[in-house]
Enzyme design. Structure first.
Site, PDB file in Angstrom:
ATOM      1  N   CYS A 138       0.960  -1.226   0.001  1.00 41.83           N
ATOM      2  CA  CYS A 138       0.041  -0.094   0.167  1.00 41.83           C
ATOM      3  C   CYS A 138       0.893   1.228  -0.013  1.00 41.83           C
ATOM      4  O   CYS A 138       1.372   1.587   1.188  1.00 41.83           O
ATOM      5  CB  CYS A 138      -0.920  -0.017   1.169  1.00 41.83           C
ATOM      6  SG  CYS A 138      -1.832   1.618   1.475  1.00 41.83           S
ATOM      7  N   CYS A 166      -0.400   4.165   2.086  1.00 45.03           N
ATOM      8  CA  CYS A 166      -0.105   3.964   3.583  1.00 45.03           C
ATOM      9  C   CYS A 166       1.255   4.192   3.901  1.00 45.03           C
ATOM     10  O   CYS A 166       1.433   4.697   4.877  1.00 45.03           O
ATOM     11  CB  CYS A 166      -0.639   2.282   3.956  1.00 45.03           C
ATOM     12  SG  CYS A 166      -2.182   1.969   3.420  1.00 45.03           S
ATOM     13  N   ASP A 167       2.243   3.600   3.243  1.00 42.74           N
ATOM     14  CA  ASP A 167       3.490   3.556   3.369  1.00 42.74           C
ATOM     15  C   ASP A 167       4.540   4.486   2.689  1.00 42.74           C
ATOM     16  O   ASP A 167       5.644   4.214   3.144  1.00 42.74           O
ATOM     17  CB  ASP A 167       3.998   2.103   3.444  1.00 42.74           C
ATOM     18  CG  ASP A 167       3.285   1.247   4.486  1.00 42.74           C
ATOM     19  OD1 ASP A 167       2.680   1.624   5.429  1.00 42.74           O
ATOM     20  OD2 ASP A 167       3.150  -0.107   4.041  1.00 42.74           O
TER      21      ASP A 167
HETATM   22  C1  FAD Z   1       0.287  -3.857   5.009  1.00 44.68           C
HETATM   23  C2  FAD Z   1      -1.099  -2.987   5.217  1.00 44.68           C
HETATM   24  C3  FAD Z   1      -0.700  -1.594   5.734  1.00 44.68           C
HETATM   25  C4  FAD Z   1      -1.974  -0.596   5.732  1.00 44.68           C
HETATM   26  N1  FAD Z   1      -1.625   0.587   6.202  1.00 44.68           N
HETATM   27  C5  FAD Z   1      -2.441   1.609   6.336  1.00 44.68           C
HETATM   28  C6  FAD Z   1      -2.350   2.761   6.864  1.00 44.68           C
HETATM   29  O1  FAD Z   1      -1.247   3.050   7.027  1.00 44.68           O
HETATM   30  N2  FAD Z   1      -3.201   3.591   6.655  1.00 44.68           N
HETATM   31  C7  FAD Z   1      -4.533   3.347   6.549  1.00 44.68           C
HETATM   32  O2  FAD Z   1      -5.658   4.071   6.562  1.00 44.68           O
HETATM   33  N3  FAD Z   1      -4.965   2.084   5.972  1.00 44.68           N
HETATM   34  C8  FAD Z   1      -3.828   1.065   5.882  1.00 44.68           C
HETATM   35  N4  FAD Z   1      -4.146  -0.033   5.416  1.00 44.68           N
HETATM   36  C9  FAD Z   1      -5.489  -0.403   4.819  1.00 44.68           C
HETATM   37  C10 FAD Z   1      -6.310  -0.789   5.927  1.00 44.68           C
HETATM   38  O3  FAD Z   1      -5.699  -1.647   6.633  1.00 44.68           O
HETATM   39  C11 FAD Z   1      -7.510  -1.167   5.295  1.00 44.68           C
HETATM   40  O4  FAD Z   1      -8.289  -0.370   4.640  1.00 44.68           O
HETATM   41  C12 FAD Z   1      -8.617  -1.401   6.374  1.00 44.68           C
HETATM   42  O5  FAD Z   1      -8.013  -2.318   7.425  1.00 44.68           O
HETATM   43  C13 FAD Z   1      -9.886  -1.843   6.049  1.00 44.68           C
HETATM   44  O6  FAD Z   1     -10.965  -2.087   6.921  1.00 44.68           O
HETATM   45  P1  FAD Z   1     -11.913  -3.052   6.723  1.00 44.68           P
HETATM   46  O7  FAD Z   1     -12.678  -3.092   8.254  1.00 44.68           O
HETATM   47  O8  FAD Z   1     -12.683  -2.768   5.550  1.00 44.68           O
HETATM   48  O9  FAD Z   1     -11.466  -4.682   6.623  1.00 44.68           O
HETATM   49  P2  FAD Z   1     -10.201  -5.446   7.342  1.00 44.68           P
HETATM   50  O10 FAD Z   1      -9.452  -4.520   8.223  1.00 44.68           O
HETATM   51  O11 FAD Z   1      -9.513  -6.130   6.048  1.00 44.68           O
HETATM   52  O12 FAD Z   1     -10.887  -6.482   8.520  1.00 44.68           O
HETATM   53  C14 FAD Z   1     -11.663  -7.444   7.725  1.00 44.68           C
HETATM   54  C15 FAD Z   1     -12.251  -8.221   8.855  1.00 44.68           C
HETATM   55  O13 FAD Z   1     -13.066  -9.542   8.439  1.00 44.68           O
HETATM   56  C16 FAD Z   1     -12.875 -10.468   9.219  1.00 44.68           C
HETATM   57  N5  FAD Z   1     -13.398 -11.643   8.334  1.00 44.68           N
HETATM   58  C17 FAD Z   1     -12.811 -12.137   7.069  1.00 44.68           C
HETATM   59  N6  FAD Z   1     -13.453 -13.079   6.691  1.00 44.68           N
HETATM   60  C18 FAD Z   1     -14.468 -13.483   7.916  1.00 44.68           C
HETATM   61  C19 FAD Z   1     -15.273 -14.530   7.849  1.00 44.68           C
HETATM   62  N7  FAD Z   1     -15.806 -15.347   6.866  1.00 44.68           N
HETATM   63  N8  FAD Z   1     -16.173 -14.189   9.026  1.00 44.68           N
HETATM   64  C20 FAD Z   1     -16.013 -13.426   9.909  1.00 44.68           C
HETATM   65  N9  FAD Z   1     -15.283 -12.549   9.914  1.00 44.68           N
HETATM   66  C21 FAD Z   1     -14.287 -12.538   8.625  1.00 44.68           C
HETATM   67  C22 FAD Z   1     -11.243 -10.645   9.442  1.00 44.68           C
HETATM   68  O14 FAD Z   1     -11.077 -11.191  10.257  1.00 44.68           O
HETATM   69  C23 FAD Z   1     -11.092  -9.137   9.844  1.00 44.68           C
HETATM   70  O15 FAD Z   1     -11.328  -8.752  11.155  1.00 44.68           O
HETATM   71  C24 FAD Z   1      -2.729  -0.892   5.352  1.00 44.68           C
HETATM   72  C25 FAD Z   1      -3.208  -2.366   4.673  1.00 44.68           C
HETATM   73  C26 FAD Z   1      -2.043  -3.129   4.841  1.00 44.68           C
HETATM   74  C27 FAD Z   1      -2.467  -4.659   4.343  1.00 44.68           C
END
Ligand code: FAD
Length: 314
Positions: A136, A139-140
């Protein structure tokens, strides 16, 4: 497995979208259960620090941020359960979500299961994630100001990441296994005109090297098979994301790539009463603050919908 637990509302996922949805549902007395899934805290816990989440004067430890979000939702009564959904039935109401540990029914469901970054799967990549290897640039990228970095990939995402990085890094290599990019023409033109971007055609990364941080990648020529070393401080893998929607196939409308189709500008899905928030949605900007915002929106829309569609006892 025999246990069937009923909750007024269910949130699937415990990332920023799920935690924020749970906070708003709990404060609205809609008694959410949150199924934390295989990655409690979500994608953000895969990176040590976050610099762009509003409200902090310096970098925040990602794990601490997610623990705080969860604790805040719990303080209003949200119940976090360590289970992963393996099957759903949204043709009936209350809606059914079957987990590995129990079955859950609810009057409304918010899907916040996110999208996982695809990685190259080469030696050294996993060990150096967060230490020079990232998925990302938004992000980084700021950690690589004035440094030499590369982007692996050849689609729209790779070109966007390379353009973004070209404004921060001293030099950006775009590593692609073919000699044409699968990206919008205007973005391609912009990239090819960038003085500090070099495209390395017919190349693929076969190894990430470095002791504590990334120092170089091994590149293989896809035509000749020869290898060379490219010294680098950062590698951004941009080969796509996989939406976590396998368990919703045949239940709600998904795009070709598996993201959830939501009502324009809102969080409703093709099934009334099922809402979606965060990275799992089509066209979502993949950032924690955006995910948190859409989790809030989904909870508010679910609350309004439940007010208009109370479940009648049989
Ligand atoms: C390496 C990395 C660095 C990042 N750095 C940043 C940053 O610096 N700043 C920033 O703003 N964003 C950053 N991001 C992006 C950010 O992490 C995501 O945009 C954000 O976490 C998305 O949130 P979400 O809640 O939609 O999904 P996610 O955070 O992906 O959460 C998904 C959730 O769903 C759950 N889940 C999945 N399948 C199932 C299932 N079948 N049943 C029940 N639960 C399930 C998982 O366990 C998890 O808890 C980064 C991403 C990565 C990979």
């Amino acid at each position: 497995m025999s246990r069937e637990l009923h909750h007024k509302t269910l949130v699937l996922g415990s990332g920023p979208a799920g935690c924020t949805a749970a906070l708003y549902l709990a404060r609205a007395q809609l008694f959410p259960a949150v199924l934390a899934g295989p990655l409690p805290g979500g994608q953000l816990v895969l990176t040590p620090e976050v610099e762009n989440y509003p409200g902090a004067s310096g970098p925040i430890a990602s794990m601490a941020l997610m623990d705080t979000m969860r604790a805040q939702a719990e303080s209003f009564g949200a119940q976090f359960l360590p289970d992963t959904i393996v099957r759903t039935d949204f043709t009936r109401r209350p809606f059914l979500c079957v987990g590995e540990e129990a079955s859950y029914t609810a009057e409304a469901v918010i899907i916040a299961t996110g999208a996982s970054a695809r990685w190259l799967g080469v030696p050294g990549e996993e060990r150096l994630r967060g230490c020079g290897v990232s998925a990302c640039a938004t992000c980084d990228g700021a950690f690589f100001r004035g440094k030499t970095v590369a982007v692996a990939g050849g689609g729209n995402a790779a070109v966007d990441e390379a353009l973004f990085l070209s404004r921060l890094a001293a030099h950006v290599y775009l590593i692609h296994k073919r000699d044409t990019l699968r990206a919008e023409a205007i973005q391609k033109e912009r990239l090819l005109a960038c003085p500090n971007v070099t495209c390395l055609w017919h190349k693929r990364v076969t190894m990430c090297q470095g002791d504590k941080r990334l120092e170089a990648v091994t590149l293989e020529d896809t035509q000749t098979g020869t290898s060379e070393l490219l010294p680098l401080e950062g590698l951004f893998v941009a080969i796509g994301r996989t939406p976590e929607t396998e368990v919703f196939q045949q239940q709600i409308l998904l795009t070709e790539k598996g993201s959830i189709v939501i009502t324009s500008g809102q969080t409703g899905t093709s099934v009334p009463g099922i809402f979606a928030a965060g990275d799992v949605c089509a066209h979502a900007h993949k950032q924690a603050v955006v995910a948190a915002g859409s989790g809030c929106q989904a909870a508010l829309e679910a609350e309004q919908w439940l007010g208009r569609n109370p479940l009648r006892e049989a």
